[in-house]
Design a protein around this motif. Sequence first.
Motif, PDB file in Angstrom:
ATOM      1  N   ALA A  50       0.828  -1.196   0.000  1.00  0.00           N
ATOM      2  CA  ALA A  50       0.000   0.000   0.000  1.00  0.00           C
ATOM      3  C   ALA A  50       0.863   1.247   0.000  1.00  0.00           C
ATOM      4  N   VAL A  51       1.931   1.206   0.797  1.00  0.00           N
ATOM      5  CA  VAL A  51       2.746   2.405   0.974  1.00  0.00           C
ATOM      6  C   VAL A  51       4.221   2.026   0.890  1.00  0.00           C
ATOM      7  N   THR A  52       4.986   2.808   0.148  1.00  0.00           N
ATOM      8  CA  THR A  52       6.430   2.585   0.103  1.00  0.00           C
ATOM      9  C   THR A  52       7.111   3.634   0.983  1.00  0.00           C
ATOM     10  N   VAL A  53       8.395   3.408   1.238  1.00  0.00           N
ATOM     11  CA  VAL A  53       9.103   4.252   2.210  1.00  0.00           C
ATOM     12  C   VAL A  53      10.276   4.975   1.549  1.00  0.00           C
ATOM     13  N   ILE A  54      10.304   6.295   1.731  1.00  0.00           N
ATOM     14  CA  ILE A  54      11.505   7.072   1.398  1.00  0.00           C
ATOM     15  C   ILE A  54      12.197   7.341   2.733  1.00  0.00           C
ATOM     16  N   ALA A  55      13.415   6.844   2.889  1.00  0.00           N
ATOM     17  CA  ALA A  55      14.153   7.041   4.141  1.00  0.00           C
ATOM     18  C   ALA A  55      15.157   8.174   3.931  1.00  0.00           C
ATOM     19  N   GLU A  56      15.200   9.066   4.907  1.00  0.00           N
ATOM     20  CA  GLU A  56      15.969  10.303   4.693  1.00  0.00           C
ATOM     21  C   GLU A  56      17.254  10.369   5.532  1.00  0.00           C
ATOM     22  N   VAL A  57      18.313  10.839   4.865  1.00  0.00           N
ATOM     23  CA  VAL A  57      19.570  11.156   5.547  1.00  0.00           C
ATOM     24  C   VAL A  57      19.551  12.649   5.830  1.00  0.00           C
ATOM     25  N   LYS A  58      19.621  13.020   7.080  1.00  0.00           N
ATOM     26  CA  LYS A  58      19.651  14.450   7.407  1.00  0.00           C
ATOM     27  C   LYS A  58      20.408  14.676   8.701  1.00  0.00           C
ATOM     28  N   ARG A  59      20.972  15.862   8.829  1.00  0.00           N
ATOM     29  CA  ARG A  59      21.838  16.153   9.973  1.00  0.00           C
ATOM     30  C   ARG A  59      21.160  17.011  11.029  1.00  0.00           C
ATOM     31  N   SER A  60      19.936  17.509  10.719  1.00  0.00           N
ATOM     32  CA  SER A  60      19.238  18.282  11.750  1.00  0.00           C
ATOM     33  C   SER A  60      17.738  18.062  11.619  1.00  0.00           C
ATOM     34  N   THR A  61      17.024  18.356  12.685  1.00  0.00           N
ATOM     35  CA  THR A  61      15.569  18.182  12.687  1.00  0.00           C
ATOM     36  C   THR A  61      14.919  19.376  11.988  1.00  0.00           C
ATOM     37  N   ALA A  62      13.582  19.326  11.873  1.00  0.00           N
ATOM     38  CA  ALA A  62      12.858  20.419  11.222  1.00  0.00           C
ATOM     39  C   ALA A  62      13.064  21.743  11.970  1.00  0.00           C
ATOM     40  N   THR A  63      13.431  21.646  13.253  1.00  0.00           N
ATOM     41  CA  THR A  63      13.671  22.894  13.997  1.00  0.00           C
ATOM     42  C   THR A  63      15.178  23.155  14.131  1.00  0.00           C
ATOM     43  N   PHE A  64      15.946  22.472  13.291  1.00  0.00           N
ATOM     44  CA  PHE A  64      17.400  22.665  13.182  1.00  0.00           C
ATOM     45  C   PHE A  64      18.190  22.167  14.388  1.00  0.00           C
ATOM     46  N   ALA A  65      17.571  21.291  15.196  1.00  0.00           N
ATOM     47  CA  ALA A  65      18.341  20.664  16.273  1.00  0.00           C
ATOM     48  C   ALA A  65      19.257  19.620  15.638  1.00  0.00           C
ATOM     49  N   ASP A  66      20.395  19.410  16.264  1.00  0.00           N
ATOM     50  CA  ASP A  66      21.407  18.510  15.707  1.00  0.00           C
ATOM     51  C   ASP A  66      20.976  17.041  15.797  1.00  0.00           C
ATOM     52  N   LEU A  67      21.144  16.319  14.693  1.00  0.00           N
ATOM     53  CA  LEU A  67      20.934  14.862  14.721  1.00  0.00           C
ATOM     54  C   LEU A  67      22.318  14.246  14.573  1.00  0.00           C
ATOM     55  N   SER A  68      23.043  14.197  15.667  1.00  0.00           N
ATOM     56  CA  SER A  68      24.471  13.884  15.550  1.00  0.00           C
ATOM     57  C   SER A  68      24.729  12.433  15.158  1.00  0.00           C
ATOM     58  N   GLY A  69      23.701  11.584  15.265  1.00  0.00           N
ATOM     59  CA  GLY A  69      23.929  10.168  14.993  1.00  0.00           C
ATOM     60  C   GLY A  69      24.174   9.813  13.532  1.00  0.00           C
ATOM     61  N   VAL A  70      24.146  10.786  12.625  1.00  0.00           N
ATOM     62  CA  VAL A  70      24.197  10.434  11.202  1.00  0.00           C
ATOM     63  C   VAL A  70      25.475   9.712  10.808  1.00  0.00           C
ATOM     64  N   GLY A  71      26.626  10.143  11.332  1.00  0.00           N
ATOM     65  CA  GLY A  71      27.888   9.491  10.990  1.00  0.00           C
ATOM     66  C   GLY A  71      28.120   9.532   9.496  1.00  0.00           C
ATOM     67  N   ASP A  72      28.303   8.351   8.899  1.00  0.00           N
ATOM     68  CA  ASP A  72      28.623   8.285   7.469  1.00  0.00           C
ATOM     69  C   ASP A  72      27.322   8.162   6.658  1.00  0.00           C
ATOM     70  N   PRO A  73      26.966   9.186   5.871  1.00  0.00           N
ATOM     71  CA  PRO A  73      25.685   9.159   5.139  1.00  0.00           C
ATOM     72  C   PRO A  73      25.591   7.998   4.157  1.00  0.00           C
ATOM     73  N   GLY A  74      26.742   7.613   3.571  1.00  0.00           N
ATOM     74  CA  GLY A  74      26.739   6.501   2.610  1.00  0.00           C
ATOM     75  C   GLY A  74      26.366   5.195   3.305  1.00  0.00           C
ATOM     76  N   MET A  75      26.957   5.009   4.481  1.00  0.00           N
ATOM     77  CA  MET A  75      26.691   3.779   5.255  1.00  0.00           C
ATOM     78  C   MET A  75      25.217   3.742   5.685  1.00  0.00           C
TER      79      MET A  75
END
Length: 274
Positions: A50-75
Amino acid sequence: MTSFEAMVAGAKAAADRRASLVPLARLKEASRLVPGAINALSSLRTDDRAVTVIAEVKRSTATFADLSGVGDPGMLACFYAAGGAACVSVVTGPSTTRGSLKDLDAVRASVDLPILANDLVVTPYQVHEARAHGADLLMLDARLETLVLEGLIERVHSLGMGAVVEVRTRREALTAVDAGAYIVAIDTRDPDTLVVDCSLFDQVTDVLPTQVVRIAAGGVRGPHDVMSFARCGADVVLVGEAIIRSTDPQQFVAELVAAGAHPALIPSAHREVL
Ligand SMILES: O=P(O)(O)OC[C@@H](O)[C@@H](O)c1c[nH]c2ccccc12
C-alpha cells in the motif's frame, strides 16, 4: 519580508555565490557525464504494497536541532536499502540544516536506489547541481511564485528527474498540480507545534487527481503512523528524524516497510491477484 521570502533570498544568494565559482555551463557539462536519472515512479507506487518508504539522511531536525547520529551518510543509506526503502532522500541544504551536496555524493556512491535531493530550491542552477550530483528526484516548494515553480518543474523534468512538490494546504496542492507536478509531498505538521494532523492529509489530497503520487512527509514516528497515512490514501511516506534517532536504522526501516506492505492495507483488487 516573510520568513519564507527571507529563506528564498538566502538560498538564491548562496546559489549565486556558488555559480560565480562553478558556472552553469560547467555544471551542465558535468551532468552529461553522470548516469541518467532513474525513473522513480515505479519504485514509489507498486501494486504489492500500500505504501512505500523514502528514508531520509539528514543532519538536523525540522527545527534545526542537531541529529548527531548520522555518521557516514553513505553507510546509513546502505542500511536504508537493506531495510527495503524504495528511495533515499538526502537533505542537501539550506545551510541551517548542515546538509550538503557532499552528503548526496556519498549516498549516490553507496546505493543504486532512486535518490531525492531535499533543499530549498529556488533557481535553475540548483536543479542542475542536483542532477550533476546524481539526484533522480528533487524537492520543490509550492510556496514559490507560480511562474518560478512552473519553470523549476519544467527544468527538473527536462533533465529526466521527477519533481516532488511540497504542499501544506489545498490551495498549494492545486497550485502544484497546475504547475505540472505529478508527485506531491504533503506536510501535515502544524507549523507552530509540529504535531502531525492526519486529517489534514485527507483534506489536502482531496483536490488531487488520482494519478498524482501522494507522499506523507514530516513527523512520521513509526509503523503506526505509516498505517494511518496509508488509510488516508498515502502512496509513500517520507521519514527522517524517527529513523535517525532509532537505535537500529536498518531494522527500523524494515518495520516501516513491513507496515506499508500490511495485507490489511492492500486494496482488495490487488489482494485477489497476489
Ligand atoms: O524528519 P521528518 O519529520 O521525518 O521529516 C522528513 C521530511 O519531511 C523533511 O526532512 C523535509 C521535507 N521537506 C523538506 C525540504 C527541505 C529539507 C527537509 C525537508
